[in-house]
Scaffold this motif. Structure first.
Motif, PDB file in Angstrom:
ATOM      1  N   LEU A  58       1.044  -1.415   0.010  1.00  0.00           N
ATOM      2  CA  LEU A  58       0.039   0.252   0.204  1.00  0.00           C
ATOM      3  C   LEU A  58       0.648   1.260  -0.091  1.00  0.00           C
ATOM      4  O   LEU A  58       0.368   2.202  -0.053  1.00  0.00           O
ATOM      5  N   ASP A  59       2.172   0.936   0.107  1.00  0.00           N
ATOM      6  CA  ASP A  59       2.745   2.251   1.033  1.00  0.00           C
ATOM      7  C   ASP A  59       3.687   3.201  -0.614  1.00  0.00           C
ATOM      8  O   ASP A  59       3.942   2.196  -1.421  1.00  0.00           O
ATOM      9  N   ASN A  60       3.471   4.061  -0.633  1.00  0.00           N
ATOM     10  CA  ASN A  60       3.495   5.034  -1.714  1.00  0.00           C
ATOM     11  C   ASN A  60       3.593   4.573  -3.189  1.00  0.00           C
ATOM     12  O   ASN A  60       4.183   4.487  -4.328  1.00  0.00           O
ATOM     13  N   ARG A  61       1.929   4.688  -2.694  1.00  0.00           N
ATOM     14  CA  ARG A  61       1.352   5.068  -4.282  1.00  0.00           C
ATOM     15  C   ARG A  61       0.448   6.074  -4.445  1.00  0.00           C
ATOM     16  O   ARG A  61      -0.201   6.704  -2.902  1.00  0.00           O
ATOM     17  N   ASP A  62      -0.207   5.564  -5.406  1.00  0.00           N
ATOM     18  CA  ASP A  62      -1.045   6.955  -5.775  1.00  0.00           C
ATOM     19  C   ASP A  62      -2.151   6.610  -5.830  1.00  0.00           C
ATOM     20  O   ASP A  62      -2.389   5.848  -6.951  1.00  0.00           O
ATOM     21  N   TRP A  63      -3.084   6.537  -4.783  1.00  0.00           N
ATOM     22  CA  TRP A  63      -4.528   6.705  -4.554  1.00  0.00           C
ATOM     23  C   TRP A  63      -5.392   7.307  -4.761  1.00  0.00           C
ATOM     24  O   TRP A  63      -6.598   6.597  -4.703  1.00  0.00           O
ATOM     25  N   ASN A  64      -5.183   8.624  -5.074  1.00  0.00           N
ATOM     26  CA  ASN A  64      -6.128   9.398  -5.637  1.00  0.00           C
ATOM     27  C   ASN A  64      -6.958   8.681  -6.909  1.00  0.00           C
ATOM     28  O   ASN A  64      -6.496   8.121  -7.416  1.00  0.00           O
ATOM     29  N   GLY A  65      -8.139   9.125  -6.537  1.00  0.00           N
ATOM     30  CA  GLY A  65      -9.794   8.555  -7.932  1.00  0.00           C
ATOM     31  C   GLY A  65      -9.852   6.934  -7.204  1.00  0.00           C
ATOM     32  O   GLY A  65     -10.255   7.083  -8.460  1.00  0.00           O
ATOM     33  N   LYS A  66      -9.313   6.879  -6.298  1.00  0.00           N
ATOM     34  CA  LYS A  66      -9.667   5.074  -6.272  1.00  0.00           C
ATOM     35  C   LYS A  66     -10.132   4.562  -5.634  1.00  0.00           C
ATOM     36  O   LYS A  66     -10.156   5.530  -4.412  1.00  0.00           O
ATOM     37  N   ILE A  67     -10.668   3.489  -5.531  1.00  0.00           N
ATOM     38  CA  ILE A  67     -11.959   3.404  -5.057  1.00  0.00           C
ATOM     39  C   ILE A  67     -11.063   2.026  -4.459  1.00  0.00           C
ATOM     40  O   ILE A  67     -11.169   0.282  -4.822  1.00  0.00           O
ATOM     41  N   VAL A  68     -10.898   1.649  -2.932  1.00  0.00           N
ATOM     42  CA  VAL A  68     -10.516   0.843  -2.401  1.00  0.00           C
ATOM     43  C   VAL A  68     -11.964  -0.243  -1.656  1.00  0.00           C
ATOM     44  O   VAL A  68     -12.677   0.545  -0.496  1.00  0.00           O
ATOM     45  N   VAL A  69     -11.192  -1.268  -1.416  1.00  0.00           N
ATOM     46  CA  VAL A  69     -12.434  -2.341  -1.171  1.00  0.00           C
ATOM     47  C   VAL A  69     -11.553  -3.482  -0.115  1.00  0.00           C
ATOM     48  O   VAL A  69     -10.699  -4.546  -0.162  1.00  0.00           O
ATOM     49  N   PRO A  70     -11.874  -2.921   1.085  1.00  0.00           N
ATOM     50  CA  PRO A  70     -11.192  -4.093   2.143  1.00  0.00           C
ATOM     51  C   PRO A  70     -11.572  -5.307   2.877  1.00  0.00           C
ATOM     52  O   PRO A  70     -12.775  -5.017   3.251  1.00  0.00           O
ATOM     53  N   PHE A  71     -11.012  -5.620   2.504  1.00  0.00           N
ATOM     54  CA  PHE A  71     -11.696  -6.736   3.281  1.00  0.00           C
ATOM     55  C   PHE A  71     -10.423  -7.779   3.968  1.00  0.00           C
ATOM     56  O   PHE A  71      -8.907  -7.998   3.333  1.00  0.00           O
ATOM     57  N   ILE A  72     -10.834  -8.151   5.155  1.00  0.00           N
ATOM     58  CA  ILE A  72      -9.776  -8.366   5.780  1.00  0.00           C
ATOM     59  C   ILE A  72     -10.445  -9.788   6.942  1.00  0.00           C
ATOM     60  O   ILE A  72     -11.586 -10.297   6.675  1.00  0.00           O
ATOM     61  N   THR A  73      -9.107 -11.109   6.572  1.00  0.00           N
ATOM     62  CA  THR A  73     -10.412 -11.916   7.868  1.00  0.00           C
ATOM     63  C   THR A  73      -9.166 -12.103   9.020  1.00  0.00           C
ATOM     64  O   THR A  73      -8.495 -11.230   9.725  1.00  0.00           O
ATOM     65  N   ASN A  74      -9.967 -12.530  10.631  1.00  0.00           N
ATOM     66  CA  ASN A  74      -9.188 -12.557  11.436  1.00  0.00           C
ATOM     67  C   ASN A  74      -9.655 -13.985  12.310  1.00  0.00           C
ATOM     68  O   ASN A  74     -10.317 -14.795  11.441  1.00  0.00           O
ATOM     69  N   GLY A  75      -9.090 -13.936  13.672  1.00  0.00           N
ATOM     70  CA  GLY A  75      -9.639 -15.444  14.635  1.00  0.00           C
ATOM     71  C   GLY A  75     -10.858 -14.738  15.212  1.00  0.00           C
ATOM     72  O   GLY A  75     -11.278 -15.350  16.161  1.00  0.00           O
TER      73      GLY A  75
END
Ligand code: FMN
Length: 167
Positions: free
Chosen positions: A95-112
């Motif tokens: 995720l670091d040092n990328r140009d996220w401007n104008g993007k739609i991010v769909v975060p999906f996470i797994t966990n316990g």
């Protein structure tokens, strides 16, 4: 029509990979796996400890180069297991040092069962992006591969991504 790629990291059991592939297949999008240059070795317990130390110092490991140019996508679904209440270090590297401007991010996470501040951390790491349809999929609390969140709930989320974001 919007173009989506699913980018994910998965280590323990392929839990996050399972969700990533389900999302990718149902949306006919592209998919890319984040891989570390030096993958973890050692037992589960060793990696749990190493992961704790890495998360605590904000370590961002070197990851293998990926043929992913965000310019080519409108929507980036980012999948990660929860490691010590946040994203796995390799995902922080991606995720670091990328140009996220104008993007739609769909975060999906797994966990316990203990997501902590992971979703917020992903949002902070993708400055400039919009966020949509975030999803938390719970697996068993002992770090295994039994999915506690219902298949129907995961299916409904995938349908929402397809119909609302890609429709
Ligand atoms: C280093 C490490 C740290 C973890 N920390 C957490 C945590 O803080 N909260 C939680 O609910 N689960 C935690 N887990 C469990 C994983 O998030 C869970 O098993 C996940 O589904 C594994 O996904 P994977 O098979 O794609 O790697 C941790 C697992 C590992 C290996």
């Amino acid at each position: 029509m919007s173009k989506m790629i699913v980018v994910y990291y998965s280590w323990s059991n392929g839990n996050t990979e399972k969700i990533a592939k389900q999302l990718q297949e149902a949306t006919a999008s592209e998919i890319a796996r984040i891989e570390m240059v030096k993958p973890y070795s050692g037992s589960y317990e060793d990696v749990v400890e190493q992961g704790k130390e890495e998360v605590n110092r904000g370590f961002k490991p070197e990851i293998k180069s990926m043929a992913v140019d965000l310019k080519n996508y409108d929507i980036i679904a980012v999948g990660t297991p929860t490691w010590w209440y946040t994203m796995a270090p390799a995902v922080a590297s991606f995720l670091d040092n990328r140009d996220w401007n104008g993007k739609i991010v769909v975060p999906f996470i797994t966990n316990g069962g203990w997501p902590g501040h992971i979703i917020n951390d992903i949002k902070i790491a993708c400055q400039g992006a919009e966020f949509a349809q975030e999803m938390e999929v719970r697996f068993d609390s002992s770090g295994g591969n039994h999915m506690e969140t219902g298949e129907d709930e995961v299916g409904a989320w995938i349908t929402r991504v397809r119909n609302i974001l890609l429709g």
